[in-house]
Motif scaffolding. Structure first.
Motif, PDB file in Angstrom:
ATOM      1  N   GLY A 102       0.724  -1.254  -0.086  1.00  0.00           N
ATOM      2  CA  GLY A 102      -0.009  -0.210   0.068  1.00  0.00           C
ATOM      3  C   GLY A 102       0.520   1.137   0.043  1.00  0.00           C
ATOM      4  O   GLY A 102       1.504   1.524  -0.852  1.00  0.00           O
ATOM      5  N   LYS A 103       1.054   2.071   0.957  1.00  0.00           N
ATOM      6  CA  LYS A 103       1.242   3.149   0.868  1.00  0.00           C
ATOM      7  C   LYS A 103       2.466   3.343   2.073  1.00  0.00           C
ATOM      8  O   LYS A 103       3.569   4.261   2.731  1.00  0.00           O
ATOM      9  CB  LYS A 103       1.076   4.832   1.151  1.00  0.00           C
ATOM     10  N   GLU A 104       3.179   2.010   2.886  1.00  0.00           N
ATOM     11  CA  GLU A 104       3.957   1.745   4.291  1.00  0.00           C
ATOM     12  C   GLU A 104       5.439   1.475   3.165  1.00  0.00           C
ATOM     13  O   GLU A 104       4.571   0.863   2.475  1.00  0.00           O
ATOM     14  CB  GLU A 104       3.650   1.203   5.002  1.00  0.00           C
ATOM     15  N   THR A 105       5.700   2.056   3.647  1.00  0.00           N
ATOM     16  CA  THR A 105       7.179   0.837   3.833  1.00  0.00           C
ATOM     17  C   THR A 105       7.912  -0.024   4.489  1.00  0.00           C
ATOM     18  O   THR A 105       7.441   0.979   5.680  1.00  0.00           O
ATOM     19  CB  THR A 105       8.447   1.564   2.672  1.00  0.00           C
ATOM     20  N   TYR A 106       8.559  -1.105   4.544  1.00  0.00           N
ATOM     21  CA  TYR A 106       9.105  -1.612   5.869  1.00  0.00           C
ATOM     22  C   TYR A 106      10.617  -2.305   5.848  1.00  0.00           C
ATOM     23  O   TYR A 106      10.757  -2.283   4.418  1.00  0.00           O
ATOM     24  CB  TYR A 106       8.351  -3.130   6.008  1.00  0.00           C
ATOM     25  N   GLU A 107      11.278  -2.925   6.106  1.00  0.00           N
ATOM     26  CA  GLU A 107      12.527  -2.468   5.901  1.00  0.00           C
ATOM     27  C   GLU A 107      13.027  -4.403   5.753  1.00  0.00           C
ATOM     28  O   GLU A 107      12.402  -4.994   6.569  1.00  0.00           O
ATOM     29  CB  GLU A 107      13.676  -1.860   7.380  1.00  0.00           C
ATOM     30  N   THR A 108      13.757  -4.516   5.091  1.00  0.00           N
ATOM     31  CA  THR A 108      13.828  -6.067   5.214  1.00  0.00           C
ATOM     32  C   THR A 108      15.369  -6.617   5.974  1.00  0.00           C
ATOM     33  O   THR A 108      16.196  -5.506   6.228  1.00  0.00           O
ATOM     34  CB  THR A 108      14.300  -6.408   3.303  1.00  0.00           C
ATOM     35  N   LYS A 109      15.491  -7.995   6.088  1.00  0.00           N
ATOM     36  CA  LYS A 109      16.449  -7.930   7.255  1.00  0.00           C
ATOM     37  C   LYS A 109      18.309  -8.842   6.075  1.00  0.00           C
ATOM     38  O   LYS A 109      17.422  -9.425   5.547  1.00  0.00           O
ATOM     39  CB  LYS A 109      16.920  -8.530   8.161  1.00  0.00           C
ATOM     40  N   LEU A 110      18.986  -8.268   5.727  1.00  0.00           N
ATOM     41  CA  LEU A 110      20.185  -8.967   5.072  1.00  0.00           C
ATOM     42  C   LEU A 110      20.449  -9.857   5.941  1.00  0.00           C
ATOM     43  O   LEU A 110      21.156 -10.009   6.532  1.00  0.00           O
ATOM     44  CB  LEU A 110      21.455  -7.504   5.050  1.00  0.00           C
ATOM     45  N   GLY A 111      20.774 -10.799   4.917  1.00  0.00           N
ATOM     46  CA  GLY A 111      20.851 -12.075   5.035  1.00  0.00           C
ATOM     47  C   GLY A 111      22.229 -13.168   4.811  1.00  0.00           C
ATOM     48  O   GLY A 111      23.369 -11.500   4.462  1.00  0.00           O
ATOM     49  N   THR A 112      22.579 -13.521   3.629  1.00  0.00           N
ATOM     50  CA  THR A 112      24.352 -14.196   3.271  1.00  0.00           C
ATOM     51  C   THR A 112      23.705 -12.922   2.009  1.00  0.00           C
ATOM     52  O   THR A 112      23.163 -12.950   1.388  1.00  0.00           O
ATOM     53  CB  THR A 112      23.845 -15.285   2.843  1.00  0.00           C
ATOM     54  N   TYR A 113      25.079 -12.608   2.127  1.00  0.00           N
ATOM     55  CA  TYR A 113      25.662 -12.387   0.458  1.00  0.00           C
ATOM     56  C   TYR A 113      26.804 -12.322   0.219  1.00  0.00           C
ATOM     57  O   TYR A 113      27.802 -12.970   0.853  1.00  0.00           O
ATOM     58  CB  TYR A 113      24.867 -10.743   0.755  1.00  0.00           C
ATOM     59  N   CYS A 114      27.758 -12.292  -0.708  1.00  0.00           N
ATOM     60  CA  CYS A 114      28.883 -12.141  -1.582  1.00  0.00           C
ATOM     61  C   CYS A 114      28.792 -10.598  -1.771  1.00  0.00           C
ATOM     62  O   CYS A 114      27.497 -10.105  -2.930  1.00  0.00           O
ATOM     63  CB  CYS A 114      29.114 -13.147  -2.526  1.00  0.00           C
ATOM     64  N   TRP A 115      29.437 -10.118  -1.759  1.00  0.00           N
ATOM     65  CA  TRP A 115      29.878  -8.424  -2.269  1.00  0.00           C
ATOM     66  C   TRP A 115      31.073  -8.425  -2.637  1.00  0.00           C
ATOM     67  O   TRP A 115      32.302  -8.333  -2.647  1.00  0.00           O
ATOM     68  CB  TRP A 115      29.630  -7.410  -1.422  1.00  0.00           C
ATOM     69  N   ASN A 116      31.895  -7.213  -3.861  1.00  0.00           N
ATOM     70  CA  ASN A 116      32.572  -6.617  -4.950  1.00  0.00           C
ATOM     71  C   ASN A 116      32.455  -5.287  -4.612  1.00  0.00           C
ATOM     72  O   ASN A 116      31.921  -4.867  -5.576  1.00  0.00           O
ATOM     73  CB  ASN A 116      33.013  -7.285  -5.961  1.00  0.00           C
ATOM     74  N   ASN A 117      33.395  -5.007  -3.771  1.00  0.00           N
ATOM     75  CA  ASN A 117      33.666  -3.258  -3.871  1.00  0.00           C
ATOM     76  C   ASN A 117      35.220  -3.143  -4.177  1.00  0.00           C
ATOM     77  O   ASN A 117      36.129  -3.456  -3.527  1.00  0.00           O
ATOM     78  CB  ASN A 117      32.970  -3.016  -2.506  1.00  0.00           C
ATOM     79  N   GLU A 118      35.382  -2.330  -5.127  1.00  0.00           N
ATOM     80  CA  GLU A 118      36.387  -1.852  -6.034  1.00  0.00           C
ATOM     81  C   GLU A 118      37.659  -2.926  -5.802  1.00  0.00           C
ATOM     82  O   GLU A 118      38.790  -2.810  -5.400  1.00  0.00           O
ATOM     83  CB  GLU A 118      36.749  -0.723  -5.122  1.00  0.00           C
ATOM     84  N   ASN A 119      36.936  -4.452  -6.674  1.00  0.00           N
ATOM     85  CA  ASN A 119      38.063  -5.586  -6.501  1.00  0.00           C
ATOM     86  C   ASN A 119      38.386  -6.128  -5.101  1.00  0.00           C
ATOM     87  O   ASN A 119      39.684  -6.672  -5.066  1.00  0.00           O
ATOM     88  CB  ASN A 119      39.028  -5.000  -7.325  1.00  0.00           C
TER      89      ASN A 119
END
Length: 140
Positions: A23-40
């Motif tokens: 609807g017009k409401e927003t809610y946060e999600t919770k970040l779980g497992t991840y792999c991330w590449n930041n400037e190598n």
């Protein structure tokens, strides 16, 4: 720390936040497992599954059939998506269309894993990052 770069997207130390809009409401999600590449500089973080990750979290109250939209204010957007719904001991893949899913019609508490991948546009089967986000709803 956020740093701008010439390709007009923000460099982050971990995957961007994902919100869900009902609807017009927003809610946060919770970040779980991840792999991330930041400037190598790649990093992978392994967490517990969605149900354990959300232990003690108050479910978002929704109506049967509500549209749940995923919102990510980040460029580039991931180019592959998957949504898994868990209820009791059942686990099913949910269809996602236009970054949206539909809340179940049956009353109950449902856990979700929203999985995303930033697949390389030029190299086949190469991921530039992936993450799963968890949230829980209660259908009244």
């Amino acid at each position: 720390m956020l740093v701008g770069c010439s390709s007009q997207h923000t460099v982050l130390n971990k995957p961007p936040n994902v919100l869900i809009e009902i609807g017009k409401e927003t809610y946060e999600t919770k970040l779980g497992t991840y792999c991330w590449n930041n400037e190598n500089n790649g990093v992978c973080v392994d967490t517990v599954g969605p149900i354990e990750l959300l232990k003690g979290t108050e479910p978002i109250h929704v109506k049967s059939g509500d549209q749940i939209k995923f919102v990510m204010n980040y460029e580039p957007k991931p180019n592959e998506f998957s949504v898994t719904q868990m209820n009791n001991s059942e686990q099913i893949e949910i269809s996602i269309k236009d970054n949206q899913i539909t809340a179940p019609t049956e009353k109950g508490t449902y856990y979700y894993s929203y999985s995303v991948w930033w697949m390389d546009d030029h190299l086949e089967n190469v991921s530039n990052g992936d993450a799963f986000y968890a949230f829980v709803i209660q259908v009244k």
